[in-house]
Design a protein around this motif. Structure first.
Motif, mmCIF file in Angstrom:
data_model
loop_
_atom_site.group_PDB
_atom_site.id
_atom_site.type_symbol
_atom_site.label_atom_id
_atom_site.label_comp_id
_atom_site.label_asym_id
_atom_site.label_seq_id
_atom_site.Cartn_x
_atom_site.Cartn_y
_atom_site.Cartn_z
ATOM 1 N N SER A 169 77.012 -33.903 53.456
ATOM 2 C CA SER A 169 76.722 -34.493 54.849
ATOM 3 C C SER A 169 76.673 -33.404 55.808
ATOM 4 C CB SER A 169 77.900 -35.655 55.005
ATOM 5 O OG SER A 169 79.116 -35.058 55.271
ATOM 6 N N VAL A 171 78.607 -33.350 58.159
ATOM 7 C CA VAL A 171 80.090 -32.612 58.518
ATOM 8 C C VAL A 171 80.798 -32.083 57.581
ATOM 9 C CG1 VAL A 171 82.488 -33.575 59.412
ATOM 10 C CG2 VAL A 171 80.337 -34.826 60.115
ATOM 11 N N GLU A 172 80.523 -32.419 56.344
ATOM 12 C CA GLU A 172 81.083 -31.632 55.226
ATOM 13 C C GLU A 172 80.662 -30.726 54.915
ATOM 14 O OE1 GLU A 172 83.711 -30.420 53.181
ATOM 15 O OE2 GLU A 172 84.285 -32.365 53.477
ATOM 16 N N ASN A 276 88.423 -39.636 52.227
ATOM 17 C CA ASN A 276 88.722 -39.544 53.485
ATOM 18 C C ASN A 276 88.176 -38.482 54.387
ATOM 19 O OD1 ASN A 276 90.544 -41.497 53.027
ATOM 20 N ND2 ASN A 276 92.282 -40.325 52.536
ATOM 21 N N ARG A 277 87.382 -37.411 53.765
ATOM 22 C CA ARG A 277 86.814 -36.482 54.545
ATOM 23 C C ARG A 277 85.499 -37.034 54.872
ATOM 24 N NH1 ARG A 277 87.899 -31.105 50.666
ATOM 25 N NH2 ARG A 277 90.114 -31.137 50.707
ATOM 26 N N LYS A 279 82.430 -38.346 56.815
ATOM 27 C CA LYS A 279 82.309 -38.991 58.077
ATOM 28 C C LYS A 279 80.858 -39.582 58.188
ATOM 29 C CE LYS A 279 85.870 -36.461 59.130
ATOM 30 N NZ LYS A 279 87.190 -37.328 59.389
ATOM 31 N N ASN A 280 81.073 -40.826 59.024
ATOM 32 C CA ASN A 280 79.780 -41.420 59.511
ATOM 33 C C ASN A 280 79.399 -42.250 58.252
ATOM 34 O OD1 ASN A 280 79.797 -40.090 61.964
ATOM 35 N ND2 ASN A 280 78.767 -38.593 61.130
#
Length: 313
Positions: A169, A171-172, A276-277, A279-280
Motif C-alpha cells: 500500500s 503507507v506500508e 494493524n499496520r 492503513k486506509n
C-alpha cells in the motif's frame, strides 16, 4: 457467436490479438477444482466473510471429511483423465510433459535445449510456494538469469505456474517486492519431484509446500471459474513476518494463513497482528485454512481467528 478453443495458446493468443482485438475474450482453463471433482454446486468465489463461512459450515454439516482422500487428491492433481481413473498419474504426467515440451515448447525460439527446460520445470516444482529467485533458478539449471525469467514466463503463460504478488500500500514501505511461485496442479508438481504416493508426500519434507500450493490453486480456481482474476496477494516484510494470503475485495482485506495441521493453535495466528499496520483499508475476519473437521476459534493476544476446514474453499 464464435468459440475458439484449443490446448495450445501461444500461437492462438498471438493470432487472436492481431486480428480480433476487442472482439474476443480469452479464458484461462485450469485443471479441475475440488468443487468440480466432488460435484459441488457451490459457485461463489472464496472470500471468507462471515456469511460465506456460515453458508459453507451449513453445507458441510454432514460432510465426511477425510485427510487421506485430501492427500490422494493433492497427489493425483486435477486433470480429467487422471480423475476418471483411466490412466495412472505417473503415466499421464509423463505423456503430458513429453507432449508439452515437444509440441508447445520446441517451436519457441526461447528454448534451445529440451532436456534443460525439463530440468528447469523440475526445479520450479521443487520450489513451489517459495519466493522467486531467478539467479538461483538459473544456477541450478546452468542457464542465465535472463533465460530463467523467460522460461518462467512461459510456464505462467501456459497456466502451469502462478505468480502471487506481494501486497503493498502507499503507507506500508517494508514489504518484500518479490513474487511467490505456485504450481497450478499439485499432481504435476508431485510427478516432477518424484513422490511415489500420497502417504509419503503427506509425511515428507515438502508436505507444507504442497498443501499451501493446493489451497492457493483452489482459491485461484474459485475466481477463474467465474471469469474473474483472483484479487489475492501475500504479505512478507523485511523482518520475515508473513501472512500467506491477503484477499482484497471492496476495500476490505481478508488475511488467511494456510496450515496442514488438523489441530490449529494460537501460534498459527501469531502473524495476524501485522494487519494493524495497514492503513486506509478495512480488515475482514482472519482465517486459518487447515485440516480441521469443524470451525474453531483461535486466539493470539488481542487477535481472534477462525480456523476453517480446507474443504470450505
Amino acid at each position: 457467436m464464435y468459440y475458439l478453443t484449443g490446448s495450445q495458446q501461444f500461437k492462438l493468443t498471438e493470432k487472436a490479438t492481431e486480428s480480433l482485438s476487442g472482439r474476443i475474450g480469452i479464458v484461462q482453463l485450469y485443471p479441475l477444482s475440488a468443487r468440480e471433482i466432488r460435484r459441488d454446486s457451490f459457485s461463489k468465489t472464496f472470500v471468507p466473510t462471515k456469511e460465506y463461512i456460515l453458508e459453507r459450515n451449513t453445507a458441510f454439516a454432514d460432510y465426511n471429511f477425510s485427510v487421506r482422500k485430501l492427500w490422494e487428491r493433492i497427489y493425483s492433481g486435477g486433470y480429467p483423465e487422471v480423475i476418471k481413473g483411466g490412466v495412472s498419474p505417473r503415466d499421464f504426467y509423463a505423456s503430458y510433459l513429453k507432449t508439452y515440451i515437444e509440441r508447445d515448447i520446441k517451436s519457441l525460439s526461447q528454448v534451445a535445449d529440451e532436456m534443460q527446460f525439463l530440468q528447469f520445470i523440475t526445479v520450479v516444482a521443487s520450489r513451489t510456494s517459495q519466493l522467486v529467485n531467478y539467479g538461483d533458478l538459473g544456477r541450478e539449471c546452468g542457464i542465465s538469469e535472463v533465460t530463467a525469467k523467460k522460461w518462467l514466463s512461459l510456464l505462467v503463460t501456459s497456466g502451469i505456474v502462478y505468480l502471487l504478488r506481494p501486497y503493498s500500500s502507499n503507507v506500508e514501505k517494508r514489504v518484500v517486492k518479490t513474487s511467490k511461485m505456485y504450481f497450478m496442479d499439485t499432481g504435476l508438481a508431485a510427478y516432477l519431484t518424484r513422490w511415489t504416493g500420497p502417504e509419503v508426500m503427506q509425511k515428507g519434507a515438502m508436505a507444507g509446500a504442497f498443501f499451501e500450493t493446493y489451497v492457493v490453486s483452489e482459491i485461484i480456481k474459485s475466481f477463474a471459474n467465474t471469469g474473474a482474476d483472483a484479487p489475492i496477494y501475500f504479505y512478507r516484510d523485511k523482518d520475515k513476518i508473513e501472512i500467506d494470503l491477503m484477499i482484497e475485495q471492496n476495500n476490505t482485506i481478508y488475511p488467511v494463513e494456510i496450515k496442514k495441521t488438523a489441530s490449529p493453535n494460537s501460534d498459527d495466528a501469531k502473524n495476524f497482528f501485522i494487519t494493524n499496520r495497514l492503513k486506509n483499508v478495512q480488515i475482514g475476519p482472519a482465517v486459518i485454512l487447515c485440516c480441521t473437521y469443524k470451525v474453531l476459534s483461535v486466539k493470539k493476544g488481542e487477535k481472534t481467528a477462525l480456523a476453517i476446514p480446507v474443504e470450505f474453499v
